[in-house]
Write a protein that holds these residues in place. Structure first.
Motif, short mmCIF file in Angstrom:
data_model
loop_
_atom_site.label_atom_id
_atom_site.label_comp_id
_atom_site.label_asym_id
_atom_site.label_seq_id
_atom_site.Cartn_x
_atom_site.Cartn_y
_atom_site.Cartn_z
N SER A 164 0.84 -1.19 0.00
CA SER A 164 0.00 0.00 0.00
C SER A 164 0.87 1.24 0.00
O SER A 164 1.78 1.38 0.82
CB SER A 164 -0.91 0.01 1.24
OG SER A 164 -1.61 1.23 1.30
N PRO A 165 0.63 2.18 -0.91
CA PRO A 165 1.48 3.38 -0.99
C PRO A 165 1.07 4.50 -0.04
O PRO A 165 1.56 5.61 -0.18
CB PRO A 165 1.28 3.81 -2.44
CG PRO A 165 -0.13 3.39 -2.75
CD PRO A 165 -0.37 2.12 -1.98
N SER A 166 0.20 4.23 0.91
CA SER A 166 -0.31 5.32 1.76
C SER A 166 0.79 5.95 2.62
O SER A 166 0.74 7.13 2.94
CB SER A 166 -1.43 4.80 2.66
OG SER A 166 -0.95 3.72 3.46
N SER A 215 4.39 8.55 0.86
CA SER A 215 4.52 10.00 0.72
C SER A 215 5.13 10.64 1.95
O SER A 215 6.14 11.35 1.87
CB SER A 215 3.15 10.61 0.42
OG SER A 215 3.27 12.02 0.33
N TRP A 216 4.53 10.36 3.14
CA TRP A 216 5.07 11.00 4.33
C TRP A 216 6.45 10.45 4.71
O TRP A 216 7.29 11.16 5.28
CB TRP A 216 4.10 10.88 5.51
CG TRP A 216 3.83 9.48 6.00
CD1 TRP A 216 2.78 8.69 5.69
CD2 TRP A 216 4.64 8.73 6.91
NE1 TRP A 216 2.86 7.49 6.33
CE2 TRP A 216 4.01 7.49 7.10
CE3 TRP A 216 5.84 8.97 7.59
CZ2 TRP A 216 4.52 6.49 7.92
CZ3 TRP A 216 6.36 7.99 8.41
CH2 TRP A 216 5.70 6.76 8.57
N ALA A 217 6.71 9.16 4.39
CA ALA A 217 8.04 8.61 4.66
C ALA A 217 9.10 9.31 3.81
O ALA A 217 10.22 9.57 4.27
CB ALA A 217 8.05 7.11 4.40
N TYR A 218 8.73 9.62 2.57
CA TYR A 218 9.67 10.31 1.69
C TYR A 218 10.04 11.68 2.25
O TYR A 218 11.22 12.06 2.32
CB TYR A 218 9.06 10.44 0.30
CG TYR A 218 9.82 11.39 -0.60
CD1 TYR A 218 11.00 11.00 -1.22
CD2 TYR A 218 9.34 12.70 -0.82
CE1 TYR A 218 11.70 11.89 -2.03
CE2 TYR A 218 10.05 13.58 -1.63
CZ TYR A 218 11.22 13.17 -2.24
OH TYR A 218 11.90 14.04 -3.04
N TRP A 219 9.02 12.45 2.67
CA TRP A 219 9.29 13.79 3.20
C TRP A 219 10.02 13.73 4.54
O TRP A 219 10.86 14.59 4.83
CB TRP A 219 7.99 14.57 3.34
CG TRP A 219 7.39 14.95 2.01
CD1 TRP A 219 6.27 14.44 1.41
CD2 TRP A 219 7.94 15.91 1.10
NE1 TRP A 219 6.07 15.01 0.19
CE2 TRP A 219 7.09 15.92 -0.05
CE3 TRP A 219 9.04 16.75 1.11
CZ2 TRP A 219 7.32 16.74 -1.14
CZ3 TRP A 219 9.28 17.57 0.03
CH2 TRP A 219 8.42 17.56 -1.09
N ALA A 220 9.69 12.71 5.34
CA ALA A 220 10.42 12.57 6.61
C ALA A 220 11.90 12.26 6.37
O ALA A 220 12.80 12.80 7.03
CB ALA A 220 9.78 11.46 7.45
N LEU A 221 12.14 11.38 5.40
CA LEU A 221 13.52 11.06 5.06
C LEU A 221 14.25 12.28 4.50
O LEU A 221 15.41 12.54 4.84
CB LEU A 221 13.55 9.91 4.05
CG LEU A 221 14.93 9.45 3.58
CD1 LEU A 221 15.76 8.94 4.76
CD2 LEU A 221 14.80 8.35 2.52
N LEU A 222 13.57 13.04 3.66
CA LEU A 222 14.18 14.24 3.09
C LEU A 222 14.51 15.25 4.18
O LEU A 222 15.59 15.87 4.19
CB LEU A 222 13.24 14.86 2.06
CG LEU A 222 13.77 16.11 1.33
CD1 LEU A 222 15.03 15.78 0.56
CD2 LEU A 222 12.69 16.67 0.40
#
Length: 604
Positions: free
Chosen positions: A325-327, A330-337
């Motif tokens: 599930s891709p839910s 998105s937030w994991a990407y921004w948290a990592l960034l």
């Protein structure tokens, strides 16, 4: 008469270049000067000035018979590397400032197309040399299990690093046919490894078969950062040792480097590396045979698909594709960034400190040691640790039977002689004898008093070092007395190399032994002017405490006043005591984390 293949052609506008090459080539080659109107193409080697290189490459015909080209004055920079990568006829760069001892074997090796310096293994003559050979042999045994070049490279790098105590090491495999000099680990990366032996100490060793040593890389005209030590700088010390196979060609070059802040290599490390190379050469010969045979056996057939693809297709498969599930993506990407950005900011502005650390001792300024004034056996000890004493208080007594008997005997003789003197005051002989006995009596009473060991100052007994029945000699310490209200001093023994960075007024952090992570901060009062050895430092501290400390080869004494008599640990108060040990730390330098991770940025 020399053949054309025994000729070295020099193409240069510098008048001294022909003489330079003649001295390097010796009598084995005929060195001639050429002009731009015509360059012989059947010579063993063409030495060309870097200013004429482009013209020469466009003039010479291509083909296997075209002579090799050495660029004079080309340095070791990227321009020569780019030219060599584009044209395989360029084999090496020659620096005019290179000493004849290095230039001569290099020119001859390039002209003859094989190494000319192949040292034979000398017989072992002394125990020190035998131990070096044994160390090198033990380090080379790990190569026996290597089955491919990447594994061999890892084993060689680890063995060389440990053998010569290097900060960095490389294993560069060498192909004498095309001059390539590569690392299997670097070749496996996306950028690959297309380096050639066109310069550097590694290139010198690959062509000549001779070892190269630079105590400081930047002072050696042969040095090339890209080939010799990609992660180092000009202050590093570098060793380059060729591994020569049974065919007389250099199969690999191993390099070892130490940072500029460490002591340079001594005569021991090149000898160890040379012995290690002799032991490693047979393993590389065997591995070369094994790799060639394996390549023949693994030649793919003429089928459309690779064997691995066919075997993978034949494997059984179960289930379906896993769908995630891709839910959360998105937030994991921004948290990592955000984490990456925060880390970069912290690394850029954060600072890391360098500390000078060493053992420390708490000392009382009024500590006094009570010593025995005469030899004898202890008959009685009247105090224990913690007993308060006043000046003159008895600490211990020695066996005084002989001294007391001598006093009683002389007193009797003195009384008898005194009566005789009173009966006849005019008797001069009796008067002289009486005076002599009086002196003997005073000496005997003094000797009897010396059998009593007394305190010399007010304070508290810190420790008692004798017991009844123990024999002591004059000067032996019986006990020590300290004044509990006197000022306490911290004596720290820091590395002598940090002396230029230590100054009075700097804060010092103390961690007492037994109270881990509980720090006390004091201010440095004084720093000794001279750096001393561990023996002198122990004499300053006293034999009892000095022997309990492990000291570096050189130390500097740092003193600091302890402001109180108590320290607090986890909310509980404790008293300092004379002789308590700890570890002192003084911050001597601070720099940004980014400079620590990338030292080259300091120069920008």
């Amino acid at each position: 008469m020399k053949r054309a293949r025994d000729t070295i052609v020099v193409l240069s506008s510098h008048a001294d270049d022909v003489a330079l090459v003649e001295r390097a080539a010796g009598v084995a080659f005929n060195v001639i000067a050429a002009e731009r109107r015509g360059v012989p193409e059947d010579a063993a080697l063409i030495v060309v000035d870097e200013a004429l290189l482009e013209w020469l490459l466009t003039t010479l015909a291509s083909g296997a018979s075209v002579p090799r080209i050495a660029v004079l004055g080309g340095g070791q920079g990227g321009a020569l590397a780019a030219a060599a990568a584009a044209d395989g006829r360029i084999v090496h760069g020659l620096a005019r400032e290179l000493p004849q001892a290095a230039l001569a074997p290099l020119v001859r090796s390039l002209a003859e197309r094989h190494p000319i310096s192949i040292p034979a293994a000398a017989p072992t003559r002394d125990p020190a040399e035998a131990r070096r050979v044994q160390r090198a042999f033990a380090a080379s045994r790990a190569l026996a299990a290597a089955q491919d070049l990447p594994t061999t490279e890892r084993v060689l790098v680890q063995a060389v690093t440990e053998l010569v105590d290097a900060d960095r090491a490389q294993c560069l495999f060498h192909d004498a046919g095309d001059g390539s000099l590569w690392s299997e680990a670097r070749r496996a990366t996306v950028d690959g490894d297309e380096r050639r032996a066109i310069g550097g100490l590694a290139g010198f060793a690959a062509h000549t078969g001779a070892a190269a040593f630079a105590p400081r890389a930047g002072d050696d005209a042969r040095w090339s950062r890209e080939l010799d030590d990609p992660d180092g700088d000009a202050d590093a010390a570098i060793l380059a040792q060729p591994i020569i196979g049974a065919d007389g060609q250099v199969h690999a070059v191993i390099t070892a480097a130490r940072g500029g802040r460490r002591p340079p290599f001594t005569e021991l490390e090149p000898a160890l590396l040379a012995a290690f190379a002799r032991f490693a050469a047979p393993f590389l010969d065997q591995l070369s045979t094994h790799v060639e045979a394996q390549a023949v056996l693994e030649v793919p057939d003429d089928g459309l698909f690779r064997r691995e693809a066919i075997e993978a297709q034949a494997l059984p498969r179960w289930g379906d594709v896993v769908r995630v599930s891709p839910s959360w993506v998105s937030w994991a990407y921004w948290a990592l960034l955000a984490l990456v950005v925060a880390s970069m900011v912290y690394v850029s502005i954060g600072r890391v400190s360098t500390y000078s650390a060493g053992p420390a001792i708490v000392r009382s300024s009024t500590r006094g040691e009570i010593v025995a004034r005469t030899a004898g056996n202890i008959t009685e000890v009247l105090v224990t640790s913690g007993t308060p004493v006043e000046p003159g208080a008895v600490i211990a007594r020695l066996d005084d039977a002989d001294a007391r008997g001598a006093v009683e005997r002389i007193e009797r003789e003195f009384d008898a002689q005194l009566r005789n003197h009173l009966l006849d005051p005019a008797d001069a002989a009796a008067d002289g004898a009486l005076r002599t006995l009086r002196l003997q009596l005073e000496e005997a009473r003094g000797a009897l008093e010396d059998r009593v060991i007394r305190a010399e100052s007010h304070g508290v007994v810190a420790d008692v070092r004798v017991r009844p029945g123990q024999r002591v000699e004059p000067g032996n310490v019986v006990a020590s007395v300290v004044d509990g209200s006197a000022e306490l001093t911290l004596v720290a023994l820091l590395p002598g190399s940090d002396r230029p960075q230590l100054e009075p007024g700097m804060p010092l952090r103390l961690e007492l032994s037994g109270y881990r992570y509980s720090y006390q901060t004091v201010t440095i009062d004084s720093v000794s002017t001279d750096v001393m050895g561990p023996g002198e430092a122990r004499r300053v501290l006293g034999v009892e405490l000095g022997e309990a400390l492990a000291l570096p080869p050189s130390v500097v004494l740092v003193r600091a006043r302890i402001p109180g008599h108590e320290f607090v640990v986890d909310g509980e108060r404790f008293r300092y005591h004379d002789g308590m040990l700890g570890r002192a730390q003084v911050r001597v330098r601070e720099e940004r984390i980014l400079y620590t991770l990338i030292p080259e940025l300091r120069r920008m």
